[in-house]
Motif scaffolding. Structure first.
Motif, mmCIF file in Angstrom:
data_model
loop_
_atom_site.group_PDB
_atom_site.id
_atom_site.type_symbol
_atom_site.label_atom_id
_atom_site.label_comp_id
_atom_site.label_asym_id
_atom_site.label_seq_id
_atom_site.Cartn_x
_atom_site.Cartn_y
_atom_site.Cartn_z
ATOM 1 N N THR A 36 -4.078 -1.620 -3.284
ATOM 2 C CA THR A 36 -3.665 -0.856 -2.100
ATOM 3 C C THR A 36 -2.373 -0.100 -2.362
ATOM 4 O O THR A 36 -2.246 1.073 -2.021
ATOM 5 C CB THR A 36 -3.457 -1.812 -0.902
ATOM 6 N N PHE A 37 -1.424 -0.785 -3.002
ATOM 7 C CA PHE A 37 -0.133 -0.162 -3.312
ATOM 8 C C PHE A 37 -0.275 0.936 -4.373
ATOM 9 O O PHE A 37 0.694 1.624 -4.667
ATOM 10 C CB PHE A 37 0.871 -1.222 -3.793
ATOM 11 N N GLY A 79 -2.747 3.139 -4.046
ATOM 12 C CA GLY A 79 -3.516 4.188 -3.381
ATOM 13 C C GLY A 79 -5.019 4.051 -3.560
ATOM 14 O O GLY A 79 -5.744 5.031 -3.445
ATOM 15 N N ILE A 80 -5.503 2.850 -3.844
ATOM 16 C CA ILE A 80 -6.942 2.654 -3.974
ATOM 17 C C ILE A 80 -7.495 2.154 -2.648
ATOM 18 O O ILE A 80 -6.961 1.212 -2.067
ATOM 19 C CB ILE A 80 -7.247 1.645 -5.104
ATOM 20 N N GLU A 84 8.064 1.043 3.200
ATOM 21 C CA GLU A 84 6.622 0.893 3.410
ATOM 22 C C GLU A 84 6.089 1.926 4.398
ATOM 23 O O GLU A 84 4.943 2.358 4.297
ATOM 24 C CB GLU A 84 6.310 -0.535 3.886
ATOM 25 N N PHE A 91 5.698 5.163 2.630
ATOM 26 C CA PHE A 91 4.589 5.111 1.689
ATOM 27 C C PHE A 91 3.236 4.932 2.410
ATOM 28 O O PHE A 91 2.213 4.712 1.792
ATOM 29 C CB PHE A 91 4.819 3.962 0.689
ATOM 30 N N LEU A 127 2.189 2.518 4.399
ATOM 31 C CA LEU A 127 1.680 1.163 4.586
ATOM 32 C C LEU A 127 1.926 0.663 6.005
ATOM 33 O O LEU A 127 1.347 -0.337 6.428
ATOM 34 C CB LEU A 127 2.335 0.199 3.582
ATOM 35 N N PRO A 149 -1.277 4.950 1.826
ATOM 36 C CA PRO A 149 -0.677 5.236 0.520
ATOM 37 C C PRO A 149 -1.320 6.446 -0.150
ATOM 38 O O PRO A 149 -0.666 7.179 -0.891
ATOM 39 C CB PRO A 149 -0.949 3.952 -0.280
ATOM 40 N N ILE A 150 -2.598 6.663 0.137
ATOM 41 C CA ILE A 150 -3.274 7.824 -0.457
ATOM 42 C C ILE A 150 -2.592 9.107 0.010
ATOM 43 O O ILE A 150 -2.339 10.011 -0.793
ATOM 44 C CB ILE A 150 -4.775 7.804 -0.077
ATOM 45 N N ILE A 169 0.866 9.407 -1.689
ATOM 46 C CA ILE A 169 0.756 9.824 -3.082
ATOM 47 C C ILE A 169 0.438 11.316 -3.150
ATOM 48 O O ILE A 169 0.991 12.050 -3.965
ATOM 49 C CB ILE A 169 -0.327 8.983 -3.807
ATOM 50 N N PRO A 214 7.224 -1.257 -5.668
ATOM 51 C CA PRO A 214 7.436 -2.247 -4.611
ATOM 52 C C PRO A 214 8.330 -3.408 -5.042
ATOM 53 O O PRO A 214 8.581 -3.612 -6.237
ATOM 54 C CB PRO A 214 6.028 -2.731 -4.293
#
Lengths: 324, 513
Positions: free
Chosen positions: A204-205, A207-208, B300, B303, B305, B325-326, B329, B337
């Protein structure tokens, strides 16, 4: 340097233990009974392992992704019954895609519960084992399902046909194994399955989309079940409602024997194929020794527990843990 | 020291694992009534040595003597029976059981027919608790105790036998200053009884406060034993890493670029409120505060989360919505982290696959992952970050903490981010790799990256940051430039007393979590 030798054997056992055990096992049975290594016997074993094997390919993805799938046996009964029933109602050309769609919808439902709803996969698939069994019985009214015109349908080629002398189930099993082996080892999707099973939070961290990957492993597993159901239905052209009963455990056994970790994140398609073959040859060997087929239930799981124990022992460098 | 027989001696211990000589002729001894520190970077061999002592590993060569008697250790239980007791960093208590049951777990006093002798159990336990001088009794449920008190229970366990040597492994990792004082008192009491103490810690101040001697390991080898009163931090550090450590202020001399990231009035429920700041290219912005001050939660949120409940995030002047997060990014925000092992890496995967994980979709030839493209990226960042690994096939879990962290940093640098957020960049990393990571962060800023560093270590924040935001209870208390910040005004700000504001609640947290 006695310590080094022990470590050396330990690490070889840990890496290649399953192949070594397989080789020892084959040699032992071959010495006990010449027929065991006859070409037709070997071909027969692979052929009869094909249905289980196809299911194990899909479950390998689920297990590497960090989850269980105990619903595949029950789901295979469903596919078999459905495709046999629809064969006479819609004709085989429509029955097959309809069965695939329904089976994969079941897989999608499980994938939704485990992936997106984050429910425990053991509970969900155990529940689905029972629920799908009920669905199958409802569909069939509890009766066996048979194709009316068994001699006049081309539907039998999947389970009974041969291409260049090789039984079609073997071709389908090995062909699917090669394709899925490549998908798992060489595509971004495969890489993500390993990542999600190895450490879902880190995935998850990175980006999956963890939920989507888990979802897809169940859809893929259901696809494999549909193929298995097709093979089963085509082979027998008639079936009981319970044809896949208990296969979920055999499938899991093959995947574990192959060395996939139940914690997720490790395993390969090649190893699962080896696991399937070991299971098939064990059962065949026991029959050739003249033992009743039900002995295999005891022996199979005895061997699995032995394999898991040796695996753990090799990892910690001794046979038992005195502090446990 | 002649004439006094050590309570415990390890002599010429050698232990090899496949491909690694983890311990190479290491000797170590503890005198009665002595506190002997065992120091070394992560991977220096401290844990392996203690596992040999506890019988978890068998040495390939060398011997263990208890008093004058050579002993083969087979398990921690057997070690305890011989009077060698371990107090572990990670507590291994059963929360649902009482203090007494935990202390005598496995050796409960019994009456006839296997019934537990509760009276004796509670009496014996209270006797032990008395010597520890704690404020709870034998019947208390362990789950209801604070971490510090749970540690006291763990120590109580050691006292059910007459210990000859007690090993403390990072005992203060989760203790507040007040709790440490209690612990040190217990250690002093054990000392007075002639028990030998092995004290494993990274914290120099403690080492110099309570130990008599310091033994240093490096790369599995014995590097020397120093008498604490006759040495200093520098000498110990040099022995540990082979050189001394630079922690001076280190701010930018290069020109800063445009504002890369701007945050306006950002809030997330009760976690943090009304956070505003701007970050320029080439700048390192430090976030400093106590545990629970909301620093990690801000990272977080940036990012994707967490979902913000108020405020705006602007990248290069444009408002953006980041809901995963996608998204982050895609907008060029990367997060290294705080919890490397659980959030940063898939430990069972190899170095290369970990590094390329976020961009594996883009490194393809047809439908397949391109080996060549992946290896090219790995090689590039291995060289750039000086990652020491035998090759890309190496499983990440086998690397040292510092090299693991560099893999995570490489993972995000290879994505060419606009903003790099680094949460606790050097947690659990040995001193040598620490300064490498610090230099790396400074170098990234010099190359024009906009960097946010979150840290609980004041020297670290002061060392790497151009500006520092001090947080308290989910709010920004004050923003410092590197010229105006001092240790004093920074401490005041994160305690809620800086900037004219009154402290709203007592501060009992500590700096690490």
């Amino acid at each position: 340097m006695a310590g080094m030798t022990k470590q050396g054997i330990g690490s070889i056992l840990a890496k290649q233990g399953i192949l070594i055990a397989f080789a020892i096992f084959m040699i032992g049975f071959a010495l006990a009974n010449q027929r065991f290594i006859a070409i037709d016997n070997i071909s027969g074993v692979i052929r009869s392992s094909a249905i289980l094997g196809v299911m194990a390919l899909g479950v390998t993805f689920v297990v590497i992704g960090g989850n269980f799938d105990l619903s595949v046996g029950s789901m295979m009964s469903f596919s078999t019954i459905v495709v046999l029933d629809l064969h006479d109602k819609l004709g085989p050309a429509l029955a097959i895609p309809a069965m695939f769609a329904m089976t994969m919808a079941l897989g999608a439902f499980i994938g939704f519960l485990v992936g997106y709803m984050k429910l425990n996969s053991l509970i969900v698939t155990l529940g689905m084992l029972s629920a799908i069994h009920g669905l199958t019985l409802t569909w069939s009214g509890g009766k066996n399902m048979d194709i009316a015109d068994k001699a006049g349908t081309w539907f039998s080629i999947f389970g009974q046909g041969r291409i260049l002398g090789v039984p079609v189930p073997i071709l389908i099993f090995l062909g699917l194994a090669i394709i899925l082996g490549i998908v798992l080892a060489r595509t971004p999707f495969g890489r993500k399955v390993y990542a999600v099973g190895g450490n879902g939070q880190a995935a998850t961290f990175s980006g999956i989309p963890r939920a989507r990957i888990v979802f897809l492993t169940y859809v893929l597993s259901a696809f494999c079940v549909a193929v298995a159901g097709l093979l089963q239905a085509s082979r027998s052209l008639g079936s009981q409602n319970t044809v896949g009963q208990g296969m979920e455990l055999q499938v899991l056994a093959a995947v574990i024997l192959g060395g996939a970790s139940l914690m997720g994140g490790s395993g390969t398609i090649f190893k699962t194929v080896i696991g399937v073959l070991i299971l098939g040859f064990i059962q065949n060997g026991l029959l050739l020794m003249g033992l009743a087929f039900y002995v295999q239930y005891v022996v199979t799981w005895g061997i699995i527990i032995l394999a898991v124990w040796l695996d753990v022992a090799a990892k910690r460098g001794r046979l038992w843990s005195p502090t446990a | 020291m002649t004439g006094i027989i050590p309570v415990l001696r390890l002599e010429g211990i050698v232990k090899t694992f496949p491909g690694v000589r983890a311990l190479d002729d290491v000797s170590f001894s503890v005198l009665p009534g002595e506190v002997h520190a065992l120091m070394g970077e992560n991977g220096a061999g401290k844990s392996t040595l203690m596992k040999v002592l506890g019988g978890i590993h068998q040495p390939d060569e060398g011997q263990i003597l208890i008093g004058e008697e050579p002993t083969v250790m087979t398990s921690p239980m057997q070690a305890k029976a011989k009077g060698v007791v371990f107090i572990h960093q990670e507590l291994s208590l059963a929360d649902e059981l009482s203090v007494a049951e935990n202390i005598f777990l496995g050796e409960l006093p019994l009456k006839r027919f296997g019934r537990v002798d509760w009276q004796k159990l509670y009496a014996d336990t209270d006797a032990i608790l008395n010597t520890l001088n704690v404020g709870f009794d034998a019947r208390t449920r362990v789950g209801d105790l604070s971490i510090a008190n749970q540690q006291m229970v763990e120590i109580g366990r050691a006292l059910t036998v007459d210990p000859r040597a007690v090993i403390f492994d990072e005992p203060t990792a989760s203790l507040t200053d007040a709790e440490k004082v209690v612990l040190f008192k217990v250690i002093a009491d054990l000392q007075a009884k002639g028990v030998g103490i092995i004290y494993i810690s990274h914290r120099m101040e403690e080492i110099f406060r309570i130990t008599d001697r310091i033994t240093v390991l490096r790369d599995g080898q014995y590097r020397g034993t120093l008498t604490t009163s006759q040495t200093n931090e520098d000498e110990v550090t040099q022995l540990m890493i082979g050189r001394s450590l630079d922690l001076s202020r280190n701010t930018s001399h290069h020109a800063l670029g445009d504002v890369a990231l701007e945050v306006r009035g950002l809030g997330c429920g009760a976690l943090f409120q009304d956070v505003s700041f701007a970050l320029r290219q080439g700048e390192v912005l430090g976030f400093y505060g106590l545990v629970g001050a909301g620093r990690t939660e801000i990272a977080e949120t940036l990012f994707g989360l967490r979902t913000p409940s108020a405020g705006q995030i602007l990248l290069n002047g444009e408002a953006v919505r980041i809901s995963s997060p996608i998204d982050a990014i895609r907008h060029g925000i990367s997060l290294v982290p705080e919890d490397r092992k659980n959030q940063g890496l898939v430990l069972g995967m190899n170095c290369r696959d970990n590094m390329t994980l976020p961009q594996v979709d883009d490194l393809t030839a047809g439908p397949f992952v391109s080996d060549g493209a992946e290896i090219a990226i790995f090689d590039q960042y291995r060289d750039k970050l000086d990652i020491r690994t035998p090759g890309w096939r190496q499983i990440v879990g086998n690397l040292s903490g510092g090299n693991q962290q560099k893999i995570v940093i490489g993972k995000w640098l290879s994505m060419r981010p606009q903003v790099l957020i680094v949460d606790e960049p050097t947690r659990g990393i040995d001193v040598g790799s620490k300064s490498e990571i610090h230099n790396l962060i400074r170098a990234l800023a010099a190359q024009g990256y906009a960097v946010i560093v979150i840290s609980s270590e004041m020297p670290e924040v002061l060392h790497v940051s151009d500006r520092i935001i001090a947080m308290f209870a989910g709010r920004v208390m004050r923003e410092f430039t590197s010229d105006e910040v001092t240790e004093d005004n920074l401490i005041q700000a994160i305690s809620g007393i800086g900037d004219g504001k009154v402290m709203k609640e007592p501060v009992s947290g500590q700096m690490h979590g």
